[in-house]
Design a protein around this motif. Sequence first.
Motif, PDB file in Angstrom:
ATOM      1  N   ASP A 155       4.989  -2.507  -1.723  1.00 15.57           N
ATOM      2  CA  ASP A 155       4.940  -3.214  -0.442  1.00 15.57           C
ATOM      3  C   ASP A 155       3.787  -3.877   0.256  1.00 15.57           C
ATOM      4  O   ASP A 155       3.184  -3.411   0.805  1.00 15.57           O
ATOM      5  CB  ASP A 155       5.532  -2.173   0.653  1.00 15.57           C
ATOM      6  N   ILE A 156       3.586  -4.989  -0.570  1.00 14.93           N
ATOM      7  CA  ILE A 156       2.368  -5.678  -0.222  1.00 14.93           C
ATOM      8  C   ILE A 156       2.425  -7.231   0.028  1.00 14.93           C
ATOM      9  O   ILE A 156       3.786  -7.523  -0.524  1.00 14.93           O
ATOM     10  CB  ILE A 156       1.228  -5.653  -1.331  1.00 14.93           C
ATOM     11  N   ARG A 157       1.660  -7.767   0.321  1.00 16.18           N
ATOM     12  CA  ARG A 157       1.886  -9.471   0.103  1.00 16.18           C
ATOM     13  C   ARG A 157       1.041 -10.178  -0.610  1.00 16.18           C
ATOM     14  O   ARG A 157      -0.031  -9.724  -0.951  1.00 16.18           O
ATOM     15  CB  ARG A 157       1.604  -9.995   1.751  1.00 16.18           C
ATOM     16  N   VAL A 158       1.323 -11.406  -1.260  1.00 17.33           N
ATOM     17  CA  VAL A 158       0.373 -11.808  -1.948  1.00 17.33           C
ATOM     18  C   VAL A 158      -1.065 -12.195  -1.479  1.00 17.33           C
ATOM     19  O   VAL A 158      -0.777 -12.698  -0.284  1.00 17.33           O
ATOM     20  CB  VAL A 158       0.965 -13.133  -2.643  1.00 17.33           C
ATOM     21  N   GLY A 159      -2.093 -12.359  -1.974  1.00 12.89           N
ATOM     22  CA  GLY A 159      -3.087 -12.620  -1.499  1.00 12.89           C
ATOM     23  C   GLY A 159      -4.284 -11.295  -1.503  1.00 12.89           C
ATOM     24  O   GLY A 159      -4.018 -10.242  -2.086  1.00 12.89           O
ATOM     25  N   ALA A 160      -5.494 -11.396  -1.094  1.00 14.31           N
ATOM     26  CA  ALA A 160      -6.436 -10.618  -1.222  1.00 14.31           C
ATOM     27  C   ALA A 160      -6.226  -9.137  -0.299  1.00 14.31           C
ATOM     28  O   ALA A 160      -6.647  -8.099  -1.129  1.00 14.31           O
ATOM     29  CB  ALA A 160      -7.781 -11.113  -0.551  1.00 14.31           C
ATOM     30  N   ASP A 161      -5.423  -9.363   0.671  1.00 16.81           N
ATOM     31  CA  ASP A 161      -5.259  -7.752   1.398  1.00 16.81           C
ATOM     32  C   ASP A 161      -4.377  -7.288   0.478  1.00 16.81           C
ATOM     33  O   ASP A 161      -4.489  -5.890   0.396  1.00 16.81           O
ATOM     34  CB  ASP A 161      -4.757  -8.067   2.631  1.00 16.81           C
ATOM     35  N   GLY A 162      -3.442  -7.684  -0.082  1.00 19.92           N
ATOM     36  CA  GLY A 162      -2.236  -7.133  -1.121  1.00 19.92           C
ATOM     37  C   GLY A 162      -2.821  -6.752  -2.225  1.00 19.92           C
ATOM     38  O   GLY A 162      -2.642  -5.645  -2.735  1.00 19.92           O
ATOM     39  N   ASP A 163      -3.902  -7.442  -2.755  1.00 23.19           N
ATOM     40  CA  ASP A 163      -4.758  -6.986  -4.034  1.00 23.19           C
ATOM     41  C   ASP A 163      -5.474  -5.681  -3.783  1.00 23.19           C
ATOM     42  O   ASP A 163      -5.475  -4.729  -4.439  1.00 23.19           O
ATOM     43  CB  ASP A 163      -5.595  -8.199  -4.271  1.00 23.19           C
TER      44      ASP A 163
END
Length: 418
Positions: A155-163
Amino acid sequence: MKGAVLVVCDSLRADLIDDATAPTLARLRREAASFTAFRGVFPSTTRTSAASIATGSRPASHGLLGNTMVLDEGAGLKCYSAGKPDFLERLRRVTGRALHRPTLHERVASLGPAVLMSNVSPGAAYVHDPEGAGYVYHRSGSFGPGRAPLADGLDIRVGADGDDTMTARFCSEILEQRRPPYAVLWLSEPDHTGHHTPLGSPEHRAAIGRADANVARVLETVDRLDPGGKETLFAACSDHGMQTIRRKVDLDERLVEAGFKASLDSSDVVVAPQGTSAILHFSPAAADRIPAVLAWLPKQDFAGEIASGETLSQWGLPRGGTLAIAVSLAGDDEPNAFGVRGRSDVAENALGGESLPGHGQHGGLGRYEQRPFLVIRAPGIAHGSHFTNASLVDIAPTILRHLGLAEDTLDGRALTGA
């Protein structure tokens, strides 16, 4: 037990790695094996590159020919996005199999299920294990053996925070607790930021730094679990580089204007745009137009290198069928506003591209998009710079040799002893 861990920093071109921006990767270049002549595949798109890493094979062998692909499902040629979650099943219905070569997930299954965590497109994630031999975690849906859906998805979003969130889970759960024979972490950065901000900008360099910090987290975990690195192959790489968009070109419109295509949405001549390259398909009824298109293309200002016939094989594409021409769009070595060299024309993507004019793109044979990086730390691979030619397709056989598994039906070769 021997194991292999691979971290992919999507779109990180080799010349943007330095001590200030990516200190961990810069250190690994000095302290591990660094392959200075490492190259991608054509087209240099993430979905094709992912399939080549997973299978150790070129696109002609594994069958995933780009970020978009032209298929005939019974109603004529049509271009589809290979990034959609259901694309591999569509490809399976048309060709009989999602990929035509087994993946590392399948090959290592005798040692235990492999695990992938990915924050790029679902299509680029699912190519690692379309047959359900191991585990694939992705925000669009996660699967275990037999393609069984997993309740504990990603359960993440694309981009640095998700990474960052994905990397923390990868280290604590996958590496420390489950310890699979093969584990892959595919980061969305710096690709995500590079598509939306200028290459070399503070935002882009910050994204490279975030990716480098996640490489450091994985490396620290590996070192803690295997002091001395006697059992674990650790590798970090990118799948391709990026170049700055010089201008966008609508190839369908150009083909219609030249009289080679009946209309923008006709199925006689169909373009599969691949960012800085394109692949042209001709229906059987339009096959007699191929010589004329080949004579016309070199005169167009957007055309760089062109492949047909035997040259398609040299580029790693299949010959025969409806695929007749591939073109890597023209570019130059001019710097952008932040001093990052390399610009390319880009084929318009009617399926919805993410890139904006002036920012990053890839897909062709441009000097910098064909310069990903590869560092490996493993028994049997000498530290230091290696100048031998190496490619994405060499990663799989290198991992298989480390794990003591067969290296048959591969286009690549193991880099052990290079």
